[in-house]
Design a protein around this motif. Structure first.
Motif, mmCIF file in Angstrom:
data_model
loop_
_atom_site.group_PDB
_atom_site.id
_atom_site.type_symbol
_atom_site.label_atom_id
_atom_site.label_comp_id
_atom_site.label_asym_id
_atom_site.label_seq_id
_atom_site.Cartn_x
_atom_site.Cartn_y
_atom_site.Cartn_z
ATOM 1 N N SER A 52 13.379 -50.398 7.283
ATOM 2 C CA SER A 52 13.715 -49.028 7.647
ATOM 3 C C SER A 52 13.025 -47.995 6.764
ATOM 4 O O SER A 52 13.004 -46.826 7.098
ATOM 5 C CB SER A 52 15.223 -48.829 7.607
ATOM 6 O OG SER A 52 15.676 -49.058 6.295
ATOM 7 N N LEU A 74 21.450 -35.687 12.814
ATOM 8 C CA LEU A 74 20.972 -37.071 12.839
ATOM 9 C C LEU A 74 20.786 -37.605 11.418
ATOM 10 O O LEU A 74 21.141 -38.752 11.124
ATOM 11 C CB LEU A 74 19.642 -37.159 13.604
ATOM 12 C CG LEU A 74 19.769 -37.096 15.129
ATOM 13 C CD1 LEU A 74 18.436 -36.735 15.780
ATOM 14 C CD2 LEU A 74 20.287 -38.431 15.681
ATOM 15 N N HIS A 77 24.061 -38.421 10.060
ATOM 16 C CA HIS A 77 24.597 -39.635 10.668
ATOM 17 C C HIS A 77 23.986 -40.895 10.043
ATOM 18 O O HIS A 77 24.680 -41.857 9.732
ATOM 19 C CB HIS A 77 24.342 -39.639 12.178
ATOM 20 C CG HIS A 77 24.682 -40.935 12.820
ATOM 21 N ND1 HIS A 77 25.969 -41.279 13.180
ATOM 22 C CD2 HIS A 77 23.910 -42.015 13.117
ATOM 23 C CE1 HIS A 77 25.981 -42.492 13.683
ATOM 24 N NE2 HIS A 77 24.732 -42.969 13.662
ATOM 25 N N PHE A 78 22.651 -40.892 9.914
ATOM 26 C CA PHE A 78 21.981 -42.087 9.374
ATOM 27 C C PHE A 78 22.022 -42.137 7.849
ATOM 28 O O PHE A 78 21.616 -43.124 7.251
ATOM 29 C CB PHE A 78 20.503 -42.118 9.819
ATOM 30 C CG PHE A 78 20.311 -42.388 11.286
ATOM 31 C CD1 PHE A 78 20.851 -43.524 11.888
ATOM 32 C CD2 PHE A 78 19.558 -41.523 12.079
ATOM 33 C CE1 PHE A 78 20.655 -43.783 13.242
ATOM 34 C CE2 PHE A 78 19.360 -41.777 13.434
ATOM 35 C CZ PHE A 78 19.910 -42.913 14.013
ATOM 36 N N LEU A 212 25.680 -35.748 19.576
ATOM 37 C CA LEU A 212 25.124 -36.910 18.875
ATOM 38 C C LEU A 212 25.596 -38.209 19.525
ATOM 39 O O LEU A 212 24.827 -39.174 19.667
ATOM 40 C CB LEU A 212 25.596 -36.842 17.421
ATOM 41 C CG LEU A 212 24.683 -37.436 16.365
ATOM 42 C CD1 LEU A 212 23.294 -36.877 16.471
ATOM 43 C CD2 LEU A 212 25.275 -37.191 14.985
ATOM 44 N N ALA A 213 26.845 -38.207 19.968
ATOM 45 C CA ALA A 213 27.419 -39.416 20.562
ATOM 46 C C ALA A 213 26.654 -39.861 21.807
ATOM 47 O O ALA A 213 26.633 -41.041 22.147
ATOM 48 C CB ALA A 213 28.887 -39.177 20.906
ATOM 49 N N LEU A 215 23.332 -39.002 22.240
ATOM 50 C CA LEU A 215 21.940 -39.222 21.834
ATOM 51 C C LEU A 215 21.744 -40.593 21.179
ATOM 52 O O LEU A 215 20.730 -41.267 21.415
ATOM 53 C CB LEU A 215 21.511 -38.113 20.864
ATOM 54 C CG LEU A 215 20.124 -38.247 20.251
ATOM 55 C CD1 LEU A 215 19.058 -38.362 21.338
ATOM 56 C CD2 LEU A 215 19.820 -37.072 19.356
ATOM 57 N N LEU A 216 22.718 -41.008 20.388
ATOM 58 C CA LEU A 216 22.528 -42.256 19.636
ATOM 59 C C LEU A 216 22.300 -43.471 20.536
ATOM 60 O O LEU A 216 21.368 -44.250 20.293
ATOM 61 C CB LEU A 216 23.708 -42.475 18.670
ATOM 62 C CG LEU A 216 23.767 -41.437 17.545
ATOM 63 C CD1 LEU A 216 25.054 -41.580 16.747
ATOM 64 C CD2 LEU A 216 22.556 -41.539 16.616
ATOM 65 N N PRO A 217 23.095 -43.646 21.626
ATOM 66 C CA PRO A 217 22.804 -44.776 22.521
ATOM 67 C C PRO A 217 21.436 -44.658 23.190
ATOM 68 O O PRO A 217 20.751 -45.662 23.383
ATOM 69 C CB PRO A 217 23.926 -44.706 23.562
ATOM 70 C CG PRO A 217 24.982 -43.871 22.964
ATOM 71 C CD PRO A 217 24.329 -42.945 21.991
ATOM 72 N N LEU A 219 18.777 -43.287 21.893
ATOM 73 C CA LEU A 219 17.802 -43.687 20.867
ATOM 74 C C LEU A 219 17.782 -45.209 20.725
ATOM 75 O O LEU A 219 16.718 -45.831 20.704
ATOM 76 C CB LEU A 219 18.172 -43.060 19.518
ATOM 77 C CG LEU A 219 17.724 -41.626 19.269
ATOM 78 C CD1 LEU A 219 18.360 -41.069 18.007
ATOM 79 C CD2 LEU A 219 16.199 -41.535 19.160
ATOM 80 N N ALA A 220 18.966 -45.791 20.652
ATOM 81 C CA ALA A 220 19.045 -47.248 20.476
ATOM 82 C C ALA A 220 18.402 -47.958 21.659
ATOM 83 O O ALA A 220 17.670 -48.944 21.487
ATOM 84 C CB ALA A 220 20.500 -47.671 20.310
ATOM 85 N N ALA A 228 19.007 -51.593 15.939
ATOM 86 C CA ALA A 228 20.314 -50.986 16.217
ATOM 87 C C ALA A 228 20.889 -51.604 17.492
ATOM 88 O O ALA A 228 20.135 -51.874 18.421
ATOM 89 C CB ALA A 228 20.175 -49.480 16.406
#
Ligand SMILES: Nc1ncnc2c1ncn2[C@@H]1O[C@H](COP(=O)(O)OP(=O)(O)OP(=O)(O)O)[C@@H](O)[C@H]1O
Ligand SMILES: O=C(O)C1=C[C@@H](O)[C@@H](O)[C@H](O)C1
Ligand SMILES: [Mg+2]
Length: 230
Positions: A52, A74, A77-78, A212-213, A215-217, A219-220, A228
């Motif tokens: 990473s 983001l 979050h990370f 964000l909730a 966007l994250l899926p 992105l994954a 992820a």
């Protein structure tokens, strides 16, 4: 590991083998160091299987599209560092952006922007980078971004951008400052010229205010960060 290699080796149009070889070498080093030091430190995350350290995330989009807002969220979050390319340019130049444009012109600004961008993406990370509105559109920057970062385009409707600009954003943006009542037209023309660059991003987010909730899926699903859960 396989998806990390795919990510590290990907340029936007072609595989950049030289930069890929360098990254894989650094990755191997991190893994070797990780194997040595992880049992002794609380920082194993730096040495994870997807290497990473190399996985920067960059946000692209028109002025006011939310690059800084979403970028900060983001990064939080990370638990990664957040960088704003405009701020890095201002720090390097010792001048505000409108002052750089006024004193030296746009060509000088774009040169500086390209140099600072290359410095920033070469830094160890991971970090979240909010680019400038025009960054991907000059000096082959889109390829530099795609070679070293996962690129996310915030494709916000023009009407929303215009509303956000009217709330005070246009004055501090040298390229839109003089548009006045023609702001919507100026934004539309700018987007029309830039779309070909923005659209080379790995992922396009076509929502006005994506939480964000959501966007994250997405992105994954697009493979970021490598490893992820989808
Ligand atoms: N998801 C969102 N929902 C609602 N408002 C937003 C959202 N994202 C950004 N904004 C608002 O839009 C404006 C511009 O956002 P922001 O500064 O993050 O954009 P930017 O792309 O970084 O712009 P700049 O060109 O200044 O760098 C701000 O007033 C911010 O509060
Ligand atoms: O859209 C643009 O071309 C710009 C956007 C800002 O982020 C700054 O990078 C600068 O004002 C130029
Ligand atoms: Mg910003």
């Amino acid at each position: 590991m396989q998806s990390a290699v795919k990510h590290l080796c990907r340029g936007s149009n072609s595989v950049d083998w030289v930069s890929c070889a360098g990254k894989l070498l650094r990755c191997a080093l991190h893994h070797a160091l990780g194997a040595l030091f992880c049992p002794l430190t609380a920082h194993c995350q730096l040495f994870t299987d997807n290497c990473s350290l190399e996985m920067h995330l960059s946000l692209l989009g028109m002025p006011g599209s939310g690059k800084s807002t979403l970028g900060r969220a983001l990064a939080q979050h990370f638990n990664w560092q957040f960088l704003d390319l405009d701020a890095e340019i201002v720090a390097r130049a010792g001048q505000a952006i409108p002052a750089i444009f006024a004193a030296h012109g746009e060509a000088h600004f774009r040169q500086l922007e390209a140099e600072v961008l290359r410095d920033v993406v070469a830094r160890p990370g991971p970090l979240v980078l909010a680019t400038g509105g025009g960054t991907p559109c000059f000096h082959d920057n889109i390829n530099a971004l795609n070679a070293s970062t996962f690129t996310l385009w915030l494709d916000v409707p023009l009407a929303v951008l215009a509303r956000r600009m009217e709330r005070g954003g246009a004055a501090r943006r040298p390229l839109l400052a003089g548009a006045g009542p023609q702001l919507s037209t100026a934004l539309a023309e700018t987007l029309a010229a830039r779309q070909q660059f923005y659209s080379q991003a790995r992922l396009r987010l076509a929502e006005t205010r994506a939480p964000l909730a959501a966007l994250l899926p997405a992105l994954a699903h697009a493979g970021f960060p490598a490893g992820a859960p989808v």
